[in-house]
Write a protein that holds these residues in place. Structure first.
Motif, PDB file in Angstrom:
ATOM      1  N   ALA A 680       0.957  -1.218  45.595  1.00 55.08           N
ATOM      2  CA  ALA A 680       0.470  -2.380  46.199  1.00 55.08           C
ATOM      3  C   ALA A 680      -0.911  -2.777  45.978  1.00 55.08           C
ATOM      4  O   ALA A 680      -1.340  -4.109  45.883  1.00 55.08           O
ATOM      5  CB  ALA A 680       0.732  -2.258  47.722  1.00 55.08           C
ATOM      6  N   HIS A 683      -1.102  -4.843  43.013  1.00 55.67           N
ATOM      7  CA  HIS A 683      -0.153  -5.933  42.985  1.00 55.67           C
ATOM      8  C   HIS A 683       0.829  -5.607  42.089  1.00 55.67           C
ATOM      9  O   HIS A 683       1.395  -6.660  41.516  1.00 55.67           O
ATOM     10  CB  HIS A 683      -1.064  -7.059  42.468  1.00 55.67           C
ATOM     11  CG  HIS A 683      -2.420  -7.308  43.148  1.00 55.67           C
ATOM     12  ND1 HIS A 683      -2.437  -7.641  44.652  1.00 55.67           N
ATOM     13  CD2 HIS A 683      -3.683  -7.292  43.139  1.00 55.67           C
ATOM     14  CE1 HIS A 683      -3.523  -7.654  45.201  1.00 55.67           C
ATOM     15  NE2 HIS A 683      -4.222  -7.564  44.085  1.00 55.67           N
ATOM     16  N   TRP A 685       4.079  -5.760  42.807  1.00 60.10           N
ATOM     17  CA  TRP A 685       4.957  -5.814  43.865  1.00 60.10           C
ATOM     18  C   TRP A 685       6.469  -5.579  43.515  1.00 60.10           C
ATOM     19  O   TRP A 685       7.233  -5.076  44.275  1.00 60.10           O
ATOM     20  CB  TRP A 685       4.885  -7.145  44.339  1.00 60.10           C
ATOM     21  CG  TRP A 685       3.447  -7.586  44.795  1.00 60.10           C
ATOM     22  CD1 TRP A 685       2.832  -8.405  44.305  1.00 60.10           C
ATOM     23  CD2 TRP A 685       2.877  -6.995  45.941  1.00 60.10           C
ATOM     24  NE1 TRP A 685       1.637  -8.462  45.000  1.00 60.10           N
ATOM     25  CE2 TRP A 685       1.551  -7.879  46.265  1.00 60.10           C
ATOM     26  CE3 TRP A 685       3.171  -6.261  46.821  1.00 60.10           C
ATOM     27  CZ2 TRP A 685       0.635  -7.196  47.022  1.00 60.10           C
ATOM     28  CZ3 TRP A 685       2.230  -5.888  47.976  1.00 60.10           C
ATOM     29  CH2 TRP A 685       0.990  -6.506  48.052  1.00 60.10           C
ATOM     30  N   SER A 686       6.701  -5.711  42.165  1.00 62.08           N
ATOM     31  CA  SER A 686       8.256  -5.214  41.708  1.00 62.08           C
ATOM     32  C   SER A 686       8.450  -3.873  41.969  1.00 62.08           C
ATOM     33  O   SER A 686       9.516  -3.437  42.297  1.00 62.08           O
ATOM     34  CB  SER A 686       8.323  -5.998  40.347  1.00 62.08           C
ATOM     35  OG  SER A 686       7.676  -5.332  39.378  1.00 62.08           O
ATOM     36  N   VAL A 688       6.872  -1.853  44.046  1.00 62.49           N
ATOM     37  CA  VAL A 688       7.008  -1.561  45.376  1.00 62.49           C
ATOM     38  C   VAL A 688       8.380  -2.138  46.001  1.00 62.49           C
ATOM     39  O   VAL A 688       9.136  -1.223  46.806  1.00 62.49           O
ATOM     40  CB  VAL A 688       5.810  -2.436  46.171  1.00 62.49           C
ATOM     41  CG1 VAL A 688       6.211  -2.364  47.665  1.00 62.49           C
ATOM     42  CG2 VAL A 688       4.617  -2.242  45.798  1.00 62.49           C
ATOM     43  N   GLU A 689       9.071  -2.972  45.420  1.00 58.53           N
ATOM     44  CA  GLU A 689      10.303  -3.440  45.850  1.00 58.53           C
ATOM     45  C   GLU A 689      11.622  -2.363  45.417  1.00 58.53           C
ATOM     46  O   GLU A 689      12.333  -1.990  46.102  1.00 58.53           O
ATOM     47  CB  GLU A 689      10.631  -4.657  45.294  1.00 58.53           C
ATOM     48  CG  GLU A 689      12.131  -5.248  45.784  1.00 58.53           C
ATOM     49  CD  GLU A 689      12.528  -6.413  45.222  1.00 58.53           C
ATOM     50  OE1 GLU A 689      13.854  -6.831  45.339  1.00 58.53           O
ATOM     51  OE2 GLU A 689      11.966  -7.007  44.799  1.00 58.53           O
ATOM     52  N   ALA A 719       9.336  -4.200  53.205  1.00 56.42           N
ATOM     53  CA  ALA A 719       8.925  -4.662  51.786  1.00 56.42           C
ATOM     54  C   ALA A 719      10.116  -5.414  51.025  1.00 56.42           C
ATOM     55  O   ALA A 719      10.095  -6.236  50.479  1.00 56.42           O
ATOM     56  CB  ALA A 719       8.702  -3.389  51.046  1.00 56.42           C
ATOM     57  N   SER A 723      10.276  -9.180  49.899  1.00 53.69           N
ATOM     58  CA  SER A 723      11.029  -9.452  48.677  1.00 53.69           C
ATOM     59  C   SER A 723      12.074 -10.508  48.540  1.00 53.69           C
ATOM     60  O   SER A 723      12.224 -11.723  48.001  1.00 53.69           O
ATOM     61  CB  SER A 723      11.352  -8.538  47.859  1.00 53.69           C
ATOM     62  OG  SER A 723      11.833  -8.814  46.582  1.00 53.69           O
TER      63      SER A 723
END
Length: 1512
Positions: A680, A683, A685-686, A688-689, A719, A723
């Protein structure tokens, strides 16, 4: 015996021998005539009658003979022969049965056997199956006649004709064949009966609802209890002839077993589900005991039969199933009878139970230690065993033993999913078995429940722990020494719910058990120490964990030594280790050792917070755990935390440790969270998902139950929800956020995101509740408050939304987003209020939207949206003609204009010169109307075009708004004194729309707008645009309606109708389509249909002014037609204006709120108000209409406007006159008369001038004005002036229009009469055109009639009566009738008065007014003896005034009030007293509270009653 009888008997004998049947009849009859009891003669007579074909008489004689001598067989044999020959087989069988009973009583075995053989033959040929079964049963040893039959001599096979009953002799010698026949017949009969009854019950309506299996069981239980098959089967088995036929015996045994098991299964069981039993307690108990005894007896028979078959090794699977499955000795693994299972497997090798049992025994033998030099027996591998079990359970799905063995195998392999499935199915089968047997199988049940409980504990923990705990508690409490496995399972459940100390107590119970093996003790020690650690007792935990670690290391050494010994033995023997053979420490043992080191490390790490030197020991423990088993994930996570917590954190090494832990075990949520936080920060984020989803997938079920696991996984669900929310997958986002809130119920941000997801999915009420919850958790969260307002705005709660946004801005005045939404919401509220006709409210909302958007524009941020809102608000304000806040609007407009001038927008957009800042500035400086706002809207949209130039997504919309605003200002160019011609403005508007279509060529709204603008200048382009709009969006009614209007204008009515119908289908609430179709209907001459369509369009409630004005116009015309028709005497019912004109009045009010200066609307509004009695409001509307017309006339001096002005002034004068404003009436009439010229030619009637007055209209208006002027003068007391006006008018109209002179003449005559000049009054009446002719107007006739009555001029009276009698319209007129009645009453001629009133009643008996008038007259007439009305009159009045009179006419409120009041008077007259008088008058007032008459009557009654009280 007499000689005569002897002679006749001899003759009878001779005749019988000679078969001379007439002689037989004669002689027998002669004998019977002397001796009626002669048996032989009667039998011979019956025989003769039979041969003479007199069958009925013969049958009767046989029966008489049987009655005379019941013990003699001759008559019975004759009757049997008679029935046989007549083929009456039922009667024949009955006769044979009677003979058999006779022979049985006589112990005549041969005759009995002979008759029995005949009966069997007839039953075989012509009887039913049950009848044949009953007859064959007589041959069984159990038959009561068997002893008699056994006395028969033995059969001689070589002499079948030696006796007449040879078949019976054979059956007695060899009873097996008839016995087998009986079995076959009974089986078929019982099967047929059972199936028929099942079918009947399944088709029964209204009966008890049972499944097919339940119905079959109930029917079998009823029919099979009394079955004779078991006794027949046993008879076959006991028959010596069957002892040599082994196949037959096995078949009969099988049938008997199947029959008994079916009966046992059908009988009620104590294991059945409880059902409602309405029998009394004692009776119920007796029935229950009887059923239990029967069940036990049948079960015993089944077990005995199966035991014998198994003992003999009979290959009957059903018997083996009883012997194996019903024994409760396979529940305990140690007590399994493998020998019996081997015998079963040898007989039935293809069954699933045989294969599973054989494979399980092989694995058991292979697991036992072997002596040195011996080979271990072969056994299936785990995969092979699983395959065998899968196929075996499919083959033997009803075997409890197969499921017990399968559950045991899967439990050993820790395949918990399979354990649960097998145990659940096994318990279901066990329940069926217990129900069938009627006896519990506790051992098997306990074993299966134990497997199920343990499986539920370990299957996706802790999802099934609640169910498992119930089972475990039941199993543990029901046993004095529960198994260690159950205690261990319960301890794990307690640990999952973080009940550490109760779990410690259970582990202590495991350790105290003498049955626990070393591995179990080590497991219990380790888990107990871990529970102590989790409970915070760290020192005790460390001691226990050290003990476990030492034990694990000691086990490791032992395994290593064992491996060395085996390697040496193989080396000496010269062999290699087999493939797949695992030696030394197993993988499971290595994981247990790694877990013990990890737990010790965690304990030392926790102690290291107070004892720093233990931190390094914790590190060593983590390293040892990883060395013990490198793919054990938890120590990697702990090692990563250790690196992060160093004085100089090593984040890289920690990150690698977390990655390793997460790769090994996706359920490591701590490691996953650290990794997610790292990604995170950069950045990603994919990633993190991905991490969050994997954590959730590997912890399935843990978060669902809440608690610590849910709190740990809350971040992952949050999270995932974020998303899904970004991807607009709202249902998935809702689920994720709900899961996150189970772990973090006080997280305001999660609540807000859940609300956003609910809003996105369209669940607005749920979203409001969620946002309210978020605001409750954090009252300072302005975003939660903003979200509430946003949802309120979306669902149309605009006023609450505005309050919410204002409250936010009160605390956060610089929040730009809230300002923008507030402006948009205020604009939406204003437009909605304007459509609803709430103009003042709409103006306030629009000014607020304009004010907020102006502030945003001046602030310099979000100006594109602000200019859009400002332009729309200005456009809407431009539609409000009568502004109440013009000064405030003007100030805001000037601020906007200042920004436009500053930006020099006119110089930056070429070709759009309709409105410029320089031309508009003087108008805004001296603003008198709101039309200038339309022009300012053009500048606002110019600014928007300028700002959106680089925004391809919005530039098309900006050009569209500009074009529409130019089109809106085009009609006001002259009013605003703008220099641009109207056609130039139109072309600039069209050019703007073309620019918009260039950017968005498939936008249907743009195409529709272009079609509207080009409607008049280019029909082809307009049609093309409408069709294009429909092509790109055929599901909207607007372009279809516009296309219909296009076809209507250009004369294609068929296509217009189709277009309007299509628009109505798409949107039935779109009023414009209904208005268009109404226009079509009107053009086709269907006025009634057009009225219905317009009324429907009005009721839709939309903002369609054409629907409102059209409906009001039609409704008023209909009302006027009804009022004119009411002048016909036979109808005499005038429409109630209040009920008939309330809806049109509302429609006009709504219409004028949108178009307050429409002359036609104002005029119609005034006319309707005049009819409902609101004269002041009617005068105001007419004054406003006259003012508008005067302004228009000053512009172009159009004769049309002049004519409309004259009409308005005339109507205004009439309204003022009715309102007693006589001075104002004079002024209005004088204004109209000043413009009227009756000497002129006037407009041609067909000139289409619209408002220009024709000659006839001029004369009519002139006469009305003169009449009104005269009445006004007379009311003011100026009688001379009134006479002069009327006399002058009569002179002016002389030779112009004689019809109008009648009104003036009557008015002049009435004035003369008021002045006391009877002669001149009479002269004026007679001077009226056709005054003494039957064609005279009704009002002239009334005037003459009244004058004749008052003056008592018989000549005039006779003339008037003659005219009235010859004219039906006058004869039955109510006013003429009233005058005639008054005339007779003045002469006290009561019968003639009553006759006159009754004449109208005969003409229209349904009319309420006529009945009321007759009643009032009857009430006023005294009886012959008293001054009061007679009781007969009161009864007649009561019938006349009853409330339910069948009539096709509508009773007005005033008529109803008069009738109710009269009915009250009738009641008072009949009952006496004044108690009901006041109540009756009050009820009359309730019928029409708006009318003056009932109020005045009530007032009079009250005053009279008050005076009476004072007098008393």
């Amino acid at each position: 015996m007499s000689d005569f009888i002897k002679t006749k008997l001899k003759a009878l004998k001779v005749s019988v021998q000679a078969k001379d049947w007439p002689a037989v009849e004669k002689n027998a009859s002669a004998v019977l005539s002397f001796e009626s009891g002669n048996y032989n003669s009667r039998v011979f007579l019956a025989l003769a009658l039979f041969n003479l074909e007199r069958f009925d008489e013969a049958e009767e004689e046989y029966k008489k003979g049987i009655e005379n001598a019941p013990s003699q067989p001759l008559a019975r044999q004759g009757l049997a022969s008679f029935y046989e020959k007549r083929q009456r087989w039922g009667d024949y069988a009955w006769a044979l049965l009677e003979l058999m009973q006779l022979f049985q009583d006589a112990q005549d075995a041969p005759k009995y056997a002979e008759t029995l053989q005949k009966l069997i033959e007839v039953r075989r040929s012509h009887g039913t199956r049950p009848e044949l079964i009953d007859v064959l049963a007589l041959l069984l040893p159990s038959s009561p006649t068997y002893p008699l039959l056994s006395t028969l001599p033995a059969a001689e096979p070589t002499k079948p004709l030696a006796s007449s009953y040879h078949a019976i002799q054979l059956a007695l010698r060899s009873p097996l064949p008839p016995l087998l026949e009986l079995v076959s017949l009974a089986e078929a009969e019982e099967t047929q009966l059972v199936e028929a009854e099942i079918k009947k019950r399944r088709q029964r309506l209204g009966g008890q609802t049972l499944s097919a299996a339940e119905t079959r069981r109930a029917v079998e239980g009823e029919f099979m209890r009394g079955s004779r098959l078991p006794s027949l089967y046993r008879a076959v088995l006991d028959e010596p002839d069957a002892s040599g036929d082994e196949e037959l015996r096995r078949d009969i045994e099988r049938k008997l077993l199947v029959h008994l098991r079916t009966l046992l299964r059908a009988l009620p069981s104590s294991f059945d589900e409880t059902s409602l039993d309405l029998r009394k307690g004692e009776k119920k108990k007796e029935v229950k005991e009887e059923e239990d005894r029967l069940k036990a007896a049948v079960r015993s028979d089944v077990e005995e039969l199966a035991k014998g078959m198994v003992l003999l090794g009979v290959a009957e699977e059903s018997a083996w199933s009883v012997a194996l499955e019903w024994k409760d000795r396979y529940g305990e693994w140690e007590k399994v009878d493998w020998r019996e299972l081997e015998r079963y497997s040898a007989l039935f090798p293809e069954t699933g139970l045989a294969r599973i049992a054989l494979a399980s025994h092989q694995r058991l033998l292979a697991a036992q230690p072997v002596e040195e030099g011996e080979e271990s027996p072969s056994a299936p591998t785990e995969d092979e065993m699983a395959t065998i079990i899968e196929s075996g359970l499919e083959t033997s799905p009803d075997s409890v033993i197969a499921h017990l063995l399968a559950a045991q195998f899967f439990a050993e392999q820790k395949e918990w999913d399979a354990v649960v499935q097998v145990a659940e199915v096994g318990l279901s089968i066990l329940a069926q078995t217990e129900t069938e047997v009627g006896r519990a199988l506790p051992s098997s049940r306990r074993t299966l429940e134990s497997h199920l409980a343990i499986g539920l504990v370990h299957l996706e923990p802790p999802e099934h722990h609640l169910r498992a705990l119930r089972l475990l508690d039941s199993l543990i409490t029901s046993s004095a020494s529960p198994a260690s496995s159950l205690l261990i399972a319960k301890a794990y459940v307690l640990q999952s719910t973080e009940k550490w100390l109760p779990a410690v107590a259970v582990w202590d119970q495991v350790l105290s058990s003498s049955l626990a093996d070393p591995n179990t003790r080590n497991e219990a020690l380790g888990e107990r120490a871990w529970c102590l650690f989790s409970a915070g007792e760290l020192e005790k935990a460390r001691e226990g964990l050290h003990e476990v670690v030492d034990a694990m290391e000691e086990r490791k050494k032992v395994r290593d030594e064992e491996q060395k010994v085996k390697e040496k033995a193989r080396s000496k023997a010269g062999v290699e280790r087999g493939e797949g053979v695992e030696e030394g420490e197993t993988s499971e043992e290595a994981e247990e050792r790694a877990m013990s080191w990890y737990r010790l490390g965690e304990c030392l790490w926790a102690l290291g917070e107070t004892q720093v030197e233990l931190s390094n020991d914790a590190y060593d423990a983590f390293i040892n755990s990883i060395r013990a088993k490198g793919d054990y994930a938890p120590p990697w996570t702990s090692l990563g935390i250790f690196y992060r917590s160093l004085e100089h954190p090593e984040y890289d090494r920690a990150s690698k440790c977390f990655q390793k832990a997460f790769e090994l075990d996706g359920a490591q949520e701590v490691a996953a969270r650290y990794l997610a936080e790292e990604f995170a920060l950069i950045h990603e984020w994919s990633l993190v998902e991905v991490i969050a989803r994997r954590v959730v997938e590997n912890n399935t079920g843990k978060a669902a139950l809440g608690g610590k696991a849910a709190r740990k996984l809350a971040w992952a669900y949050k999270a995932i929800g974020g998303s899904e929310l970004n991807s607009k997958h709202y249902p998935q986002a809702i689920i994720a956020f709900q899961s996150a809130l189970r772990g973090a119920p006080a997280d305001t941000h999660t609540w807000i995101k859940l609300g956003v997801a609910y809003r996105g999915s369209g669940k607005f009420i749920a979203a409001l509740k969620v946002f309210a919850r978020a605001l409750e958790l954090d009252p300072t969260s302005w975003y939660a408050q903003f979200s509430i307002g946003d949802v309120q705005r979306e669902i149309g709660l605009l006023e609450p939304a505005l309050k919410t946004f204002r409250s936010i801005l009160a605390n956060r005045p610089e929040e730009l987003g809230v300002k923008v939404v507030l402006a948009e919401t205020a604009l939406a509220a204003g437009l909605d209020e304007y459509r609803g006709g709430f103009i003042a409210r709409a103006e306030e909302s629009l000014i607020e939207a304009l004010e907020v958007s102006t502030g945003i524009i001046e602030g310099g941020s979000a100006t594109r949206i602000a200019w859009k809102v400002a332009g729309d608000a200005l456009t809407a304000l431009g539609k409000i003609v009568e502004s109440t806040a013009l000064e405030k609007s003007q100030a805001l407009a000037q601020r906007i204009l200042a920004v436009v001038e500053e930006q020099q927008v006119d110089s930056k957009i070429e070709g759009m010169t309709v409105v410029t800042a320089s031309s508009l500035k003087p108008l805004l400086g001296d603003l008198t109307s709101s039309t200038a706002f339309n022009a300012l809207a053009v500048l606002a949209f110019k600014m928007r075009v300028l700002l959106e130039t680089q925004n391809e997504a919005s530039i098309g919309s900006a050009w569209f708004d500009l074009g529409v605003s130019i089109a809106a200002v085009r009609p006001h160019l002259t009013t605003l004194s703008l220099p641009t011609p109207s056609d130039v403005a139109l072309h600039q508007a069209i050019r703007s729309l073309k620019f918009a279509l260039h950017k968005e060529p498939v936008n249907p709204v743009f195409w529709n707008a272009l079609g509207v603008l080009s409607f008049d200048i280019s029909p082809r382009l307009a049609q093309h645009c409408f069709i294009k709009s429909i092509t790109y969006n055929s599901r909207t009614a607007v372009p279809w309606t516009n296309l219909g209007l296009f076809y209507l204008v250009h004369g294609d009515e068929d296509l217009a109708n189709q277009s309007f119908l299509k628009a109505q289908v798409i949107d039935p609430e779109w009023a414009a389509a209904w208005v268009g179709q109404a226009t079509l209907a009107d053009m086709a001459g269907h006025a009634a249909e057009a009225s219905v369509l317009l009324e429907h369009a009005f009721t839709l409630g939309g903002s369609e002014p054409e629907a409102d004005i059209g409906f009001a116009t039609r409704a008023f015309e209909k009302y006027r037609e009804g009022a004119e028709a009411a002048t016909v005497a036979t109808v005499n019912v005038k429409p109630d204006p209040t009920s008939a004109l309330s809806a049109p009045l509302f429609a006009l009010t709504r219409y004028l709120s949108h178009r307050p200066s429409d002359v036609a609307g104002l005029h119609l509004h005034a006319l309707i108000l005049e009819q409902v009695g609101d004269l002041a409001a009617a005068g105001e509307s007419l004054e406003k209409a006259a003012g508008v017309l005067e302004e228009l006339y000053e512009v172009d001096e159009s004769p049309d406007v002049e004519g409309q002005f004259v009409i308005a002034q005339t109507n205004l004068g009439r309204v003022r006159l009715a309102g007693e404003d006589f001075e104002g009436a004079l002024a209005a009439f004088e204004a109209a008369l000043s413009l009227l010229d009756i000497e002129g030619e006037g407009a041609a009637p067909s000139s289409g001038g619209g408002g220009a007055l024709t000659k006839a209209q001029t004369v009519l208006l002139y006469s009305e004005c003169k009449l009104g002027t005269a009445l006004a003068h007379f009311a003011l007391g100026e009688s001379n002036a009134a006479e002069e006006v009327l006399e002058g008018a009569l002179e002016d109209l002389d030779g112009v229009d004689g019809a109008r002179k009648a009104n003036l003449s009557v008015a002049l005559g009435r004035i003369y009469w008021a002045e006391g000049d009877e002669d001149r009054a009479l002269g004026a009446f007679i001077d009226a055109p056709n005054s003494v002719h039957n064609r005279a107007p009704l009002f002239v006739k009334l005037a003459l009639h009244a004058l004749a009555i008052v003056t008592q001029d018989n000549a005039i009276l006779d003339t008037v009566q003659r005219i009235n009698t010859s004219d039906s319209s006058s004869k039955y007129d109510s006013d003429i009738t009233r005058l005639t009645t008054l005339q007779h009453l003045a002469k006290k001629d009561h019968p003639s008065a009553l006759s006159a009133v009754s004449r109208t009643l005969h003409a229209a008996p349904w009319a309420t007014n006529n009945r009321r008038r007759v009643s009032q007259l009857l009430l006023s007439l005294p009886s012959s003896t008293t001054a009061e009305p007679s009781l007969t009159h009161l009864e007649i009045c009561a019938r006349f005034l009853r409330s339910r009179v069948p009539t096709g006419n509508v009773e007005t409120g005033l008529d109803r009030a008069r009738r109710v009041g009269a009915l009250a008077m009738v009641k008072i007259g009949k009952e006496g007293g004044d108690d009901g008088c006041l109540a009756g008058m009050e009820r009359a007032l309730h019928c029409a509270p708006w009318e003056k008459e009932p109020r005045e009557k009530l007032k009079i009654v009250k005053q009279a009653l008050d005076k009476r009280e004072v007098a008393e």
